[in-house]
Design a protein around this motif. Sequence first.
Motif, PDB file in Angstrom:
ATOM      1  N   SER A  40       0.844  -1.201   0.000  1.00  0.00           N
ATOM      2  CA  SER A  40       0.000   0.000   0.000  1.00  0.00           C
ATOM      3  C   SER A  40       0.874   1.243   0.000  1.00  0.00           C
ATOM      4  CB  SER A  40      -0.936   0.007   1.220  1.00  0.00           C
ATOM      5  OG  SER A  40      -0.179   0.064   2.417  1.00  0.00           O
ATOM      6  N   SER A  41       0.330   2.347  -0.524  1.00  0.00           N
ATOM      7  CA  SER A  41       1.061   3.615  -0.610  1.00  0.00           C
ATOM      8  C   SER A  41       0.117   4.742  -0.231  1.00  0.00           C
ATOM      9  CB  SER A  41       1.598   3.823  -2.032  1.00  0.00           C
ATOM     10  OG  SER A  41       2.300   5.052  -2.120  1.00  0.00           O
ATOM     11  N   ASP A  85      -1.798   0.323   8.935  1.00  0.00           N
ATOM     12  CA  ASP A  85      -0.865  -0.791   8.902  1.00  0.00           C
ATOM     13  C   ASP A  85      -1.607  -2.062   9.331  1.00  0.00           C
ATOM     14  OD1 ASP A  85       1.093  -2.761   9.768  1.00  0.00           O
ATOM     15  OD2 ASP A  85       2.562  -1.161   9.481  1.00  0.00           O
ATOM     16  N   PRO A  86      -1.644  -3.105   8.480  1.00  0.00           N
ATOM     17  CA  PRO A  86      -2.403  -4.314   8.806  1.00  0.00           C
ATOM     18  C   PRO A  86      -1.837  -5.082   9.997  1.00  0.00           C
ATOM     19  CG  PRO A  86      -1.102  -4.661   6.837  1.00  0.00           C
ATOM     20  CD  PRO A  86      -0.986  -3.208   7.171  1.00  0.00           C
ATOM     21  N   ILE A  87      -0.627  -4.767  10.418  1.00  0.00           N
ATOM     22  CA  ILE A  87      -0.026  -5.472  11.551  1.00  0.00           C
ATOM     23  C   ILE A  87      -0.182  -4.661  12.832  1.00  0.00           C
ATOM     24  CG2 ILE A  87       2.070  -6.527  12.458  1.00  0.00           C
ATOM     25  CD1 ILE A  87       0.909  -7.887   9.983  1.00  0.00           C
ATOM     26  N   THR A  88       0.201  -3.338  12.770  1.00  0.00           N
ATOM     27  CA  THR A  88       0.178  -2.504  13.989  1.00  0.00           C
ATOM     28  C   THR A  88      -1.125  -1.736  14.145  1.00  0.00           C
ATOM     29  OG1 THR A  88       1.140  -0.602  12.835  1.00  0.00           O
ATOM     30  CG2 THR A  88       2.669  -2.223  13.791  1.00  0.00           C
ATOM     31  N   SER A  89      -1.922  -1.641  13.061  1.00  0.00           N
ATOM     32  CA  SER A  89      -3.187  -0.891  13.055  1.00  0.00           C
ATOM     33  C   SER A  89      -2.966   0.609  13.242  1.00  0.00           C
ATOM     34  CB  SER A  89      -4.138  -1.421  14.139  1.00  0.00           C
ATOM     35  OG  SER A  89      -4.458  -2.773  13.906  1.00  0.00           O
ATOM     36  N   ASP A  90      -1.773   1.109  13.001  1.00  0.00           N
ATOM     37  CA  ASP A  90      -1.488   2.545  13.073  1.00  0.00           C
ATOM     38  C   ASP A  90      -1.731   3.196  11.717  1.00  0.00           C
ATOM     39  OD1 ASP A  90      -0.709   2.295  15.712  1.00  0.00           O
ATOM     40  OD2 ASP A  90       1.414   1.906  15.185  1.00  0.00           O
ATOM     41  N   THR A 147       5.558  -6.313   8.807  1.00  0.00           N
ATOM     42  CA  THR A 147       5.332  -5.049   8.104  1.00  0.00           C
ATOM     43  C   THR A 147       6.653  -4.360   7.845  1.00  0.00           C
ATOM     44  OG1 THR A 147       4.256  -2.891   8.216  1.00  0.00           O
ATOM     45  CG2 THR A 147       4.949  -3.846  10.308  1.00  0.00           C
ATOM     46  N   SER A 148       6.758  -3.694   6.722  1.00  0.00           N
ATOM     47  CA  SER A 148       8.031  -3.092   6.320  1.00  0.00           C
ATOM     48  C   SER A 148       8.372  -1.831   7.089  1.00  0.00           C
ATOM     49  CB  SER A 148       7.995  -2.777   4.815  1.00  0.00           C
ATOM     50  OG  SER A 148       6.953  -1.849   4.541  1.00  0.00           O
ATOM     51  N   ILE A 149       7.410  -1.228   7.791  1.00  0.00           N
ATOM     52  CA  ILE A 149       7.699   0.041   8.490  1.00  0.00           C
ATOM     53  C   ILE A 149       8.323  -0.200   9.865  1.00  0.00           C
ATOM     54  CG2 ILE A 149       5.817   1.224   7.307  1.00  0.00           C
ATOM     55  CD1 ILE A 149       4.216   1.031   9.888  1.00  0.00           C
ATOM     56  N   SER A 150       8.359  -1.486  10.300  1.00  0.00           N
ATOM     57  CA  SER A 150       8.972  -1.796  11.590  1.00  0.00           C
ATOM     58  C   SER A 150      10.466  -1.997  11.403  1.00  0.00           C
ATOM     59  CB  SER A 150       8.332  -3.050  12.183  1.00  0.00           C
ATOM     60  OG  SER A 150       8.999  -3.443  13.369  1.00  0.00           O
ATOM     61  N   ASP A 151      11.210  -1.642  12.438  1.00  0.00           N
ATOM     62  CA  ASP A 151      12.663  -1.793  12.367  1.00  0.00           C
ATOM     63  C   ASP A 151      13.107  -3.226  12.621  1.00  0.00           C
ATOM     64  OD1 ASP A 151      12.948   0.913  11.870  1.00  0.00           O
ATOM     65  OD2 ASP A 151      13.081   1.433  14.004  1.00  0.00           O
ATOM     66  N   ASN A 152      12.229  -4.043  13.218  1.00  0.00           N
ATOM     67  CA  ASN A 152      12.601  -5.427  13.495  1.00  0.00           C
ATOM     68  C   ASN A 152      12.652  -6.236  12.192  1.00  0.00           C
ATOM     69  OD1 ASN A 152      12.683  -4.982  16.281  1.00  0.00           O
ATOM     70  ND2 ASN A 152      10.484  -5.414  16.495  1.00  0.00           N
ATOM     71  N   ASN A 153      13.468  -7.274  12.225  1.00  0.00           N
ATOM     72  CA  ASN A 153      13.577  -8.113  11.034  1.00  0.00           C
ATOM     73  C   ASN A 153      12.368  -9.053  10.922  1.00  0.00           C
ATOM     74  OD1 ASN A 153      14.017 -10.346  12.749  1.00  0.00           O
ATOM     75  ND2 ASN A 153      16.247 -10.007  12.735  1.00  0.00           N
ATOM     76  N   PHE A 154      12.344  -9.783   9.829  1.00  0.00           N
ATOM     77  CA  PHE A 154      11.185 -10.635   9.518  1.00  0.00           C
ATOM     78  C   PHE A 154      10.941 -11.665  10.626  1.00  0.00           C
ATOM     79  CE2 PHE A 154       8.844 -13.992   7.454  1.00  0.00           C
ATOM     80  CZ  PHE A 154       7.978 -13.306   6.605  1.00  0.00           C
ATOM     81  N   SER A 155      11.987 -12.324  11.084  1.00  0.00           N
ATOM     82  CA  SER A 155      11.850 -13.372  12.090  1.00  0.00           C
ATOM     83  C   SER A 155      11.387 -12.819  13.418  1.00  0.00           C
ATOM     84  CB  SER A 155      13.189 -14.106  12.251  1.00  0.00           C
ATOM     85  OG  SER A 155      13.115 -15.071  13.275  1.00  0.00           O
ATOM     86  N   ASP A 156      11.977 -11.694  13.825  1.00  0.00           N
ATOM     87  CA  ASP A 156      11.598 -11.103  15.103  1.00  0.00           C
ATOM     88  C   ASP A 156      10.153 -10.634  15.095  1.00  0.00           C
ATOM     89  OD1 ASP A 156      14.101 -11.596  16.100  1.00  0.00           O
ATOM     90  OD2 ASP A 156      14.874  -9.583  15.648  1.00  0.00           O
ATOM     91  N   GLN A 157       9.727 -10.050  13.974  1.00  0.00           N
ATOM     92  CA  GLN A 157       8.347  -9.567  13.901  1.00  0.00           C
ATOM     93  C   GLN A 157       7.352 -10.724  13.996  1.00  0.00           C
ATOM     94  OE1 GLN A 157       6.996  -6.502  11.231  1.00  0.00           O
ATOM     95  NE2 GLN A 157       9.110  -5.941  10.702  1.00  0.00           N
ATOM     96  N   PHE A 158       7.667 -11.844  13.345  1.00  0.00           N
ATOM     97  CA  PHE A 158       6.760 -12.987  13.434  1.00  0.00           C
ATOM     98  C   PHE A 158       6.639 -13.486  14.870  1.00  0.00           C
ATOM     99  CE2 PHE A 158       5.952 -13.265   9.080  1.00  0.00           C
ATOM    100  CZ  PHE A 158       5.053 -14.299   8.840  1.00  0.00           C
ATOM    101  N   ASP A 159       7.714 -13.342  15.626  1.00  0.00           N
ATOM    102  CA  ASP A 159       7.677 -13.777  17.024  1.00  0.00           C
ATOM    103  C   ASP A 159       6.881 -12.779  17.864  1.00  0.00           C
ATOM    104  OD1 ASP A 159       8.300 -15.333  19.278  1.00  0.00           O
ATOM    105  OD2 ASP A 159       9.975 -14.010  19.758  1.00  0.00           O
ATOM    106  N   VAL A 160       7.098 -11.495  17.624  1.00  0.00           N
ATOM    107  CA  VAL A 160       6.442 -10.452  18.409  1.00  0.00           C
ATOM    108  C   VAL A 160       4.957 -10.355  18.066  1.00  0.00           C
ATOM    109  CG1 VAL A 160       6.331  -7.950  18.820  1.00  0.00           C
ATOM    110  CG2 VAL A 160       8.544  -9.121  18.741  1.00  0.00           C
ATOM    111  N   ASP A 176       3.028   6.211   4.143  1.00  0.00           N
ATOM    112  CA  ASP A 176       4.269   5.643   3.625  1.00  0.00           C
ATOM    113  C   ASP A 176       3.925   4.452   2.741  1.00  0.00           C
ATOM    114  OD1 ASP A 176       6.912   5.149   3.175  1.00  0.00           O
ATOM    115  OD2 ASP A 176       7.462   4.850   5.289  1.00  0.00           O
ATOM    116  N   GLN A 177       4.919   3.921   2.087  1.00  0.00           N
ATOM    117  CA  GLN A 177       4.749   2.666   1.363  1.00  0.00           C
ATOM    118  C   GLN A 177       4.942   1.513   2.338  1.00  0.00           C
ATOM    119  OE1 GLN A 177       7.502   2.652  -1.907  1.00  0.00           O
ATOM    120  NE2 GLN A 177       6.163   3.887  -3.224  1.00  0.00           N
TER     121      GLN A 177
END
Length: 439
Positions: free
Chosen positions: A76-77, A82-87, A294-307, A91-92
């Motif tokens: 999305s642009s 944000d479908p993950i954080t709902s914020d 989500t791409s706007i988070s600073d965490n990497n792919f693996s960490d985000q899936f855990d969080v 941004d893209q």
Amino acid sequence: MKLFITILSFFFIQISFAQEIQTKIWSLQDCIDYALEHNISVKDAMLNKNSAEVDYSKAQSARLPNLFGNASQSFSSGTSIDPITSDYVTDQIHSTNVGINSSITLFQGNQISNQIKQNEILLNQSIFQEEVEKNNIVLNILETYLQTLYSKESIAIAENNLAASENEVERAKARLDAGTIALSDYTEAQSQAATNKYNVIAAKNNYQQYIITLKQLLELSPMDEIEIEAIDDNLDLINFQIDKTEVYNNALDFLPEIKSSMLNIAANEKELDIAKGGYLPTLSLIGSIGSGYTSISDNNFSDQFDVNFNQKLGLSLSIPIFNRNQTKSAVEAATINIEKAEIQKQSIEKEVYKKVETAYQNAVSAQEQVIASEASKIAAEQSYNLAQKKYELGDLSTTDLVISQNIYTNAQQNYLQAKYLNILYNQLLQFYQGNDIKL
């Protein structure tokens, strides 16, 4: 050379196999057993039963929870959620979602239980319907088999009459040459011989027509040649002692169409229970687990899936308030179908009574006809033999001899017809009581 020998051997095997088929003599039981295994109507009924088994298994599975996996990748642009954080984010966004959902129906107005019971009833009904088709094939085989035997014996009668009339033509020719009869007497003898020859041809054609019908019931190919087994000549044709009411009562207990009609009523009663369940609420247990990136988070792919890993468990209640009279109409339709099923059962019972009554009256009549036609045949044969002797002595005209022969022929046919009708209707009465058909 080896290839030639192989082909030649295969050819002789095929010829031997074909000769084995051609020389096979089929008894009534052979025909019944083969038809029950190969007839397409029976196979179709078996497939209907298999389909009912699938529906029953499907209805039972409705008690089990479902389980679905899902995954999505989106971009999305601009300003969006944000479908993950709902914020709200301007941004893209690249996002990934995965999850597993499940639900189980805890209560649905007893519709699931009633549907299972209905499909079990329909399965049992399909078993009885298969028996109905098998019985129809057995009765068709019996009738066609006896008709074939009747037509085969008719050929013998016609051929005997033809041989006798040809001898009469020779005697008439000799008497014509001797000047003891007129030409009209000779031509009448020739006419009778021609008529008898026509009767032979017609009798053979009738026999072949019944053979074709029998082969179709057996699902044999047009190339197959069959010969049927004759019945015992010592078969008792006049020992008839059966109580009609007893036959009817036994038929009601034995015939599968009666049991099928009873199950049809039960299935429609369950349909009414299913329809009434539409008035009640539906309660379901639902649950899910999932995670995302989500791409706007600073965490990497693996960490985000855990969080972002999440679980959900809840109840869902659906209360019917107004569904445009769909449930009401379903209840009314089911009530009507119950009444129709009851009427259908009464109609089937009437049809069974008609079959039993008809078979009984025809059996009684055929037994009396056997006695009368046998006496008539004996008398006609004696009269014809006497007429032949008188004709040889010149004391009887050709016209009178022809008349005597025709009377004898009709008496033979009447006895033959009474004989096989007696066998048919007696066997039908035995069949309606659940007894085996035996010739």
